[in-house]
Every structure is written in C-alpha cells, then in structure tokens.
Write an enzyme that holds these catalytic residues in place. Structure first.
Site, PDB file in Angstrom:
ATOM      1  N   ILE A   1     -32.702   2.612  -8.263  1.00 17.26           N
ATOM      2  CA  ILE A   1     -32.827   3.203  -9.592  1.00 17.26           C
ATOM      3  C   ILE A   1     -32.408   4.660  -9.558  1.00 17.26           C
ATOM      4  O   ILE A   1     -32.836   5.420  -8.688  1.00 17.26           O
ATOM      5  CB  ILE A   1     -34.294   3.113 -10.073  1.00 17.26           C
ATOM      6  N   CYS A   2     -31.579   5.030 -10.535  1.00 19.58           N
ATOM      7  CA  CYS A   2     -31.167   6.420 -10.640  1.00 19.58           C
ATOM      8  C   CYS A   2     -32.061   7.110 -11.658  1.00 19.58           C
ATOM      9  O   CYS A   2     -31.896   6.925 -12.856  1.00 19.58           O
ATOM     10  CB  CYS A   2     -29.717   6.452 -11.094  1.00 19.58           C
ATOM     11  N   LEU A   3     -33.031   7.829 -11.162  1.00 16.83           N
ATOM     12  CA  LEU A   3     -33.995   8.463 -12.058  1.00 16.83           C
ATOM     13  C   LEU A   3     -34.410   9.783 -11.401  1.00 16.83           C
ATOM     14  O   LEU A   3     -34.838   9.794 -10.244  1.00 16.83           O
ATOM     15  CB  LEU A   3     -35.199   7.511 -12.221  1.00 16.83           C
TER      16      LEU A   3
ATOM     17  N   ASN B   1     -28.051   2.464 -15.034  1.00  9.10           N
ATOM     18  CA  ASN B   1     -28.675   3.370 -14.074  1.00  9.10           C
ATOM     19  C   ASN B   1     -29.358   2.633 -12.918  1.00  9.10           C
ATOM     20  O   ASN B   1     -30.156   3.219 -12.185  1.00  9.10           O
ATOM     21  CB  ASN B   1     -29.682   4.295 -14.775  1.00  9.10           C
TER      22      ASN B   1
ATOM     23  N   CYS C   1     -23.974  10.226  -9.440  1.00  6.76           N
ATOM     24  CA  CYS C   1     -24.989  10.056 -10.459  1.00  6.76           C
ATOM     25  C   CYS C   1     -25.625  11.372 -10.806  1.00  6.76           C
ATOM     26  O   CYS C   1     -26.297  11.978  -9.986  1.00  6.76           O
ATOM     27  CB  CYS C   1     -26.038   9.072  -9.972  1.00  6.76           C
TER      28      CYS C   1
END
Lengths: 174, 146
Positions: A88-90, A81, A160
């Site tokens: 950052i993929c959050l 991620n 994503c």
C-alpha cells in the site's frame, strides 16, 4: 509467547480493537504471534469496492510504535495506490508515520483510501491511467477486481509521491 | 527472530520476511555476485523465486552465470527453502539427476534457522563452488540445464 512480555501499548491497542471494533474493520491477533493481525476491511459504501471484503495482514515490528506497522492486502485489489503484491502506498505507513498514530488509525486510513483513490500518486500506473481517462470503466473494473481478484496490465517502473518513495518494480527473473 | 530487553521473542511472519527479502533483492545484493527475485511478480504468497550466482574467480566456475529455483513453502522460514539448480553444474551437494541441492550437505540448509534467507543460501552455494573439494571439479559445458 507470553502476553505479559508484549509492550503495554500493544496490549491496550489490541484490547480496544477487540472491544470497540471500527465499523467495517476487524483486526484479530494470531494466537501464536500477538504482533501479527488478521485484518478484514469491508469495501466502503458508494465506493467501487462496496460489497467486497478484503483480507489484509498487519505486523507490528520490534520498533513499533517508533516505526509504523507493516500492512498489506492479501485479497487482490484493483486500486491505483496498491500494487500487485498488495503493498500500500500511503504516507502514514512511510515518512508521515508518527507514534501518536495507532493500528486503528492506520486501518481507518486504508479504508478511506478505498473510498478516495489517489490516481495522481500511483503505485500501479496502469490502474491510475485508467482511473484518470475513464473513471466509469475503472469503477466497474474495480468492483470486478475486488470480487474475482482480477487485474490486467503490468505496472512498470513507478515512483510514488503518496508515500514519498520512489521504487522500481522490476520483474525479478533475471 | 529477536528477543527484546523485556524478554519478548519477536517473530517476523513469513510474508513480511519474504517482502523484506524481495525489497533487498530488488535493490541488489552486495557486489551483485548473487541475485534473486520472484518468478511471478503477481504471486501474492511469494512462493517461487529465481536466483543467480556468478561463478567465483579462480575456479572452474569463473565467468559462468548459474540460475536456480528457490521454493519457499508455507512453513518458510521455520523450514528451509527447497533449492534447485537450473543450470547444470558438478558439485558435491547437488543431485546430478535433478539439480536439487541436498539439504544435509549444505550447512546453511542443514542447520537452518529462521534468521537465514534466500541471500544466505545463494552466498553459501557460491562459497561452496570455491571450496577446495569443488573448485577444480570438471564442469559440464556452459549453458546446459538439468
């Protein structure tokens, strides 16, 4: 830059971060830019990142806390991620952000993401694929990557789901 | 750089400014007459960039695609980037030996401020190609490089 002009909320958050730091996380504002933080997260125990130390940078934009902080890894990390530029993929950094969240909660979430990668919502497809097909090897590579900053493969176009965003990672270049 | 109602001056740090520029470049800028992206997609400090400029219509540059290199050093955006043409062209603000753009001959570089970015530099160079002093200048054959 006079600290007195800094919004009270940011002053409070900063004071608490310094006075009561989260275990395994340090966040220190730069003297010449109090909205810009030098962050170090220690790899969580029993994760492939254990014993690793990860440097990040965090910036509170002008519309914070209505908008989320901007944060990325500066240390290369092998994680499904997190992309090659440390982005950052959050979800809470994107559409799930709420002004009730804080710098502290964001950093805790990133620490948790290191303990529990989410290979079903990848930003780095190659890493996610390896995680799903060969977890043992991925764990090993994760550990190595954290120490030496190595990462193989080239994530192509990725969407994503984790952050509700679809981006095309295109090698610039033309 | 912006100043809020309370008098706070907000400075976007170098890396976050470059990330914004990258995302903008990836989406494509305006009418696509200029474009830019990282030379190395792994470069965490986003130092070296490729740029392209499509020659403006009605000039000697019409139909040509020029490539450039843009170097954003550690002090960017407090200091302007170093810009160099890879494709050969004849223009007053470009060093004819190296392809480097003379900082003092392009206003966007000479009067640089940290709100400018790579896009503004490329657009300014494209406008320069169409300026009265440059639009009719004889050009080297297409596809040659410095």
């Amino acid at each position: 830059m006079a600290a007195s002009n800094l919004p009270r909320r940011i002053v409070k958050e900063t004071q608490r971060l310094l006075a009561e730091p989260v275990p395994g996380i340090s966040a220190t504002p730069y003297e010449d830019n109090l909205r810009y933080f030098n962050v170090v997260i220690t790899g969580p125990e029993q994760s492939p990142y254990e014993h690793g130390s990860f440097k990040l940078e965090l910036f509170l934009p002008s519309d914070y806390p209505m908008a989320p902080p901007k944060v990325r890894f500066l240390t290369k990390i092998y994680h499904p991620n997190i992309d090659k530029l440390g982005r950052i993929c959050l979800d809470i950094l994107k559409d799930k952000w709420s002004p009730a969240l804080q710098i502290r909660t964001v950093l805790l979430s990133i620490q948790a993401l290191l303990s529990a990668p989410n290979p079903d919502d990848p930003l780095a497809n190659d890493v996610a694929e390896m995680w799903k097909t060969n977890e043992a090897q991925a764990l090993q590579t994760g550990g190595r990557g954290s120490l030496h900053g190595e990462r193989s493969g080239d994530p192509g176009g990725t969407g994503c789901g984790q952050c509700g965003e679809h981006r095309t990672q295109r090698e610039a270049g033309n | 750089m912006m100043t809020t109602a309370t008098g706070e001056v907000i400075m976007v740090p170098r890396n976050f400014k470059l990330l914004e520029e990258l995302e903008k470049g990836e989406k494509g800028v305006g009418d696509h007459s200029v474009s830019f992206g990282l030379v190395d997609g792994d470069d965490i400090f986003m130092t070296d960039w490729n740029g392209t400029i499509l020659g403006p219509n009605g000039t000697q540059h019409e139909g040509r695609l020029y490539t450039l290199r843009i170097h954003c050093g550690e002090e960017y955006p407090d200091r302007c980037p170093v810009v160099r043409f890879v494709s050969k062209l004849n223009m007053g603000c470009v060093d004819q030996r190296s392809g480097e753009v003379f900082r003092n001959k392009l206003p966007v570089l000479a009067q640089w401020n940290r709100n400018y970015g790579i896009e503004q530099v490329l657009v300014a160079l494209r406008n320069e190609m169409a300026s009265p002093s440059n639009r009719r200048l004889q050009q080297p054959s297409e596809g040659t490089e410095f």
